[in-house]
Design a protein around this motif. Structure first.
Motif, PDB file in Angstrom:
ATOM      1  N   ASN A  89      37.561  20.321  28.346  1.00 38.68           N
ATOM      2  CA  ASN A  89      37.472  19.317  27.035  1.00 38.68           C
ATOM      3  C   ASN A  89      36.055  19.462  26.532  1.00 38.68           C
ATOM      4  N   ALA A  90      35.252  21.108  27.242  1.00 37.72           N
ATOM      5  CA  ALA A  90      34.342  21.549  26.305  1.00 37.72           C
ATOM      6  C   ALA A  90      34.756  22.488  25.117  1.00 37.72           C
ATOM      7  N   GLY A  91      36.368  22.354  25.165  1.00 34.54           N
ATOM      8  CA  GLY A  91      36.987  23.453  24.205  1.00 34.54           C
ATOM      9  C   GLY A  91      37.725  24.578  24.853  1.00 34.54           C
ATOM     10  N   ASN A  92      37.335  24.421  25.734  1.00 37.07           N
ATOM     11  CA  ASN A  92      38.208  25.960  26.376  1.00 37.07           C
ATOM     12  C   ASN A  92      39.539  25.858  26.582  1.00 37.07           C
ATOM     13  N   GLU A  93      40.340  26.959  27.255  1.00 36.05           N
ATOM     14  CA  GLU A  93      41.134  26.801  27.606  1.00 36.05           C
ATOM     15  C   GLU A  93      41.791  27.455  29.162  1.00 36.05           C
ATOM     16  N   LEU A  94      42.105  28.015  29.889  1.00 39.71           N
ATOM     17  CA  LEU A  94      42.212  28.317  31.385  1.00 39.71           C
ATOM     18  C   LEU A  94      43.232  29.214  31.548  1.00 39.71           C
ATOM     19  N   TYR A  95      43.763  29.821  32.117  1.00 36.77           N
ATOM     20  CA  TYR A  95      44.381  30.508  32.200  1.00 36.77           C
ATOM     21  C   TYR A  95      43.984  29.838  34.017  1.00 36.77           C
ATOM     22  N   ILE A  96      44.673  29.551  35.199  1.00 37.66           N
ATOM     23  CA  ILE A  96      45.153  28.516  36.338  1.00 37.66           C
ATOM     24  C   ILE A  96      45.844  29.798  36.767  1.00 37.66           C
ATOM     25  N   ILE A  97      45.503  31.026  37.708  1.00 35.59           N
ATOM     26  CA  ILE A  97      46.966  31.294  39.367  1.00 35.59           C
ATOM     27  C   ILE A  97      46.420  30.549  40.346  1.00 35.59           C
ATOM     28  N   CYS A  98      46.694  30.401  41.638  1.00 30.01           N
ATOM     29  CA  CYS A  98      46.808  30.182  42.810  1.00 30.01           C
ATOM     30  C   CYS A  98      47.806  29.951  43.436  1.00 30.01           C
ATOM     31  N   VAL A 132      38.103  32.127  32.276  1.00 30.43           N
ATOM     32  CA  VAL A 132      38.151  30.731  31.248  1.00 30.43           C
ATOM     33  C   VAL A 132      37.388  31.185  29.506  1.00 30.43           C
ATOM     34  N   LEU A 133      38.411  30.917  28.534  1.00 26.90           N
ATOM     35  CA  LEU A 133      38.968  31.138  27.434  1.00 26.90           C
ATOM     36  C   LEU A 133      38.021  30.462  27.057  1.00 26.90           C
ATOM     37  N   PRO A 134      37.694  30.279  25.171  1.00 31.36           N
ATOM     38  CA  PRO A 134      37.133  29.448  24.300  1.00 31.36           C
ATOM     39  C   PRO A 134      38.596  29.391  23.774  1.00 31.36           C
ATOM     40  N   ASN A 135      39.264  27.995  23.347  1.00 34.78           N
ATOM     41  CA  ASN A 135      39.999  28.830  22.493  1.00 34.78           C
ATOM     42  C   ASN A 135      40.816  28.927  21.229  1.00 34.78           C
ATOM     43  N   GLY A 136      41.553  29.750  21.213  1.00 37.52           N
ATOM     44  CA  GLY A 136      42.219  31.221  20.423  1.00 37.52           C
ATOM     45  C   GLY A 136      43.456  30.954  21.335  1.00 37.52           C
ATOM     46  N   SER A 137      43.731  32.318  20.278  1.00 38.07           N
ATOM     47  CA  SER A 137      45.088  32.977  20.238  1.00 38.07           C
ATOM     48  C   SER A 137      44.688  34.552  20.791  1.00 38.07           C
ATOM     49  N   SER A 138      45.983  35.230  21.134  1.00 41.38           N
ATOM     50  CA  SER A 138      46.058  36.180  21.305  1.00 41.38           C
ATOM     51  C   SER A 138      45.111  36.802  22.801  1.00 41.38           C
ATOM     52  N   ARG A 142      41.299  39.117  23.789  1.00 34.57           N
ATOM     53  CA  ARG A 142      40.386  38.305  24.112  1.00 34.57           C
ATOM     54  C   ARG A 142      39.096  38.251  25.498  1.00 34.57           C
ATOM     55  N   VAL A 143      39.850  38.311  26.661  1.00 33.96           N
ATOM     56  CA  VAL A 143      39.024  39.321  27.872  1.00 33.96           C
ATOM     57  C   VAL A 143      38.213  40.158  27.417  1.00 33.96           C
ATOM     58  N   THR A 144      37.292  39.169  27.773  1.00 28.86           N
ATOM     59  CA  THR A 144      36.015  40.684  27.657  1.00 28.86           C
ATOM     60  C   THR A 144      35.221  41.196  29.415  1.00 28.86           C
ATOM     61  N   THR A 145      34.459  41.146  29.508  1.00 34.28           N
ATOM     62  CA  THR A 145      33.440  42.122  31.015  1.00 34.28           C
ATOM     63  C   THR A 145      32.914  41.072  30.794  1.00 34.28           C
ATOM     64  N   SER A 146      32.531  39.994  29.919  1.00 38.48           N
ATOM     65  CA  SER A 146      31.546  39.185  30.265  1.00 38.48           C
ATOM     66  C   SER A 146      32.633  37.666  30.243  1.00 38.48           C
ATOM     67  N   TYR A 180      48.648  41.399  45.458  1.00 39.71           N
ATOM     68  CA  TYR A 180      49.257  40.555  44.252  1.00 39.71           C
ATOM     69  C   TYR A 180      48.353  41.873  43.209  1.00 39.71           C
ATOM     70  N   ASP A 181      48.371  42.158  42.047  1.00 38.30           N
ATOM     71  CA  ASP A 181      48.127  42.694  41.169  1.00 38.30           C
ATOM     72  C   ASP A 181      47.833  40.967  39.818  1.00 38.30           C
ATOM     73  N   LEU A 182      46.648  40.540  39.770  1.00 38.61           N
ATOM     74  CA  LEU A 182      46.564  39.948  38.807  1.00 38.61           C
ATOM     75  C   LEU A 182      45.533  39.636  37.633  1.00 38.61           C
ATOM     76  N   LEU A 183      45.756  39.648  36.801  1.00 43.78           N
ATOM     77  CA  LEU A 183      45.092  39.777  35.350  1.00 43.78           C
ATOM     78  C   LEU A 183      45.605  40.905  34.602  1.00 43.78           C
ATOM     79  N   SER A 184      47.140  41.510  34.759  1.00 45.21           N
ATOM     80  CA  SER A 184      47.298  42.509  34.283  1.00 45.21           C
ATOM     81  C   SER A 184      48.040  43.026  33.356  1.00 45.21           C
ATOM     82  N   ALA A 185      47.732  41.824  32.723  1.00 44.15           N
ATOM     83  CA  ALA A 185      47.889  41.796  31.272  1.00 44.15           C
ATOM     84  C   ALA A 185      46.351  42.169  30.072  1.00 44.15           C
ATOM     85  N   VAL A 186      45.643  42.214  31.227  1.00 41.68           N
ATOM     86  CA  VAL A 186      44.023  42.549  30.592  1.00 41.68           C
ATOM     87  C   VAL A 186      43.673  44.213  30.530  1.00 41.68           C
ATOM     88  N   SER A 187      43.225  44.295  29.906  1.00 44.24           N
ATOM     89  CA  SER A 187      43.017  46.025  29.885  1.00 44.24           C
ATOM     90  C   SER A 187      42.380  46.698  30.930  1.00 44.24           C
TER      91      SER A 187
END
Length: 204
Positions: A89-98, A132-138, A142-146, A180-187
């Motif tokens: 609701n604060a303007g983010n989109e979340l990728y949730i794996i559980c 946790v990412l701000p709304n956007g694409s690609s 957009r996942v960075t070290t921070s 599992y190998d999670l977040l595997s699409a991230v560099s």
């Protein structure tokens, strides 16, 4: 999860066997957990899919459930799920794996390793990873070290603390426990940074 999934559809509560499972597979039913002392714990929460009746009903398929200690499901995990919606609701989109791993948990009726005449395994641990990412694409690029990544690993136990922040861990630890190998699409460089860090951000 993003705001696109959220609307005003009420909780359907229509737990059902998943008819799309391959022929010959056992289909866990809506009453398979009855009397066990474990909740039908949603992996994808009902309240995360309120855009339509079809979307909400899909969360009540038994393939979306795990046997979860009531206190874990109704308090610890519910608190984290509510916090995730706050982030959305604060303007983010979340990728949730559980998921879950191990065997044997302690519900309202005590310790058990299986339910439903041995056909459903009670997990020992329940885990979740949230990017946790701000709304956007690609998004992966957009996942960075921070980027904030929240990882929790909880015991499936009815004496669990209700504060989900108490169970924060690293993605690396969950990968080691599950294989599992999670977040595997991230560099790889970014993965090594965010997967080794324990989140220290707010919890409400």
């Amino acid at each position: 999860m993003s705001s696109a999934w959220l609307g005003s559809t009420p909780r359907q509560d229509n737990f059902a066997a998943d008819a799309t499972l391959p022929s010959g597979w056992y289909r866990v039913g809506s009453t398979s957990y009855s009397g066990s002392g474990f909740d039908r714990g949603h992996n994808c929460p009902s309240a995360d899919r309120t855009g339509s009746v079809a979307d909400n009903s899909a969360t009540f398929l038994m393939t979306n459930m795990m046997p979860q200690a009531p206190r874990n499901n109704q308090q610890t995990w519910a608190n984290l799920e509510n916090y995730c919606r706050t982030l959305t609701n604060a303007g983010n989109e979340l990728y949730i794996i559980c998921g879950s791993y191990g065997r044997g948990g302690t519900g309202a009726n005590g310790y058990a390793t299986t339910l439903d005449a041995g056909r459903v395994t009670v997990p020992a641990r329940c885990w979740k990873v949230i990017v946790v990412l701000p709304n956007g694409s690609s998004d992966a690029s957009r996942v960075t070290t921070s980027t904030r990544v929240i990882a929790i690993d909880t015991p499936n136990d009815n004496t669990i603390q209700t504060t989900w922040g108490s169970y924060r861990t690293t993605v690396d630890a969950i990968e080691a426990a599950t294989g599992y190998d999670l977040l595997s699409a991230v560099s790889a460089t970014v993965q090594s940074a965010v997967e080794s860090r324990v989140d220290a951000g707010p919890t409400s």
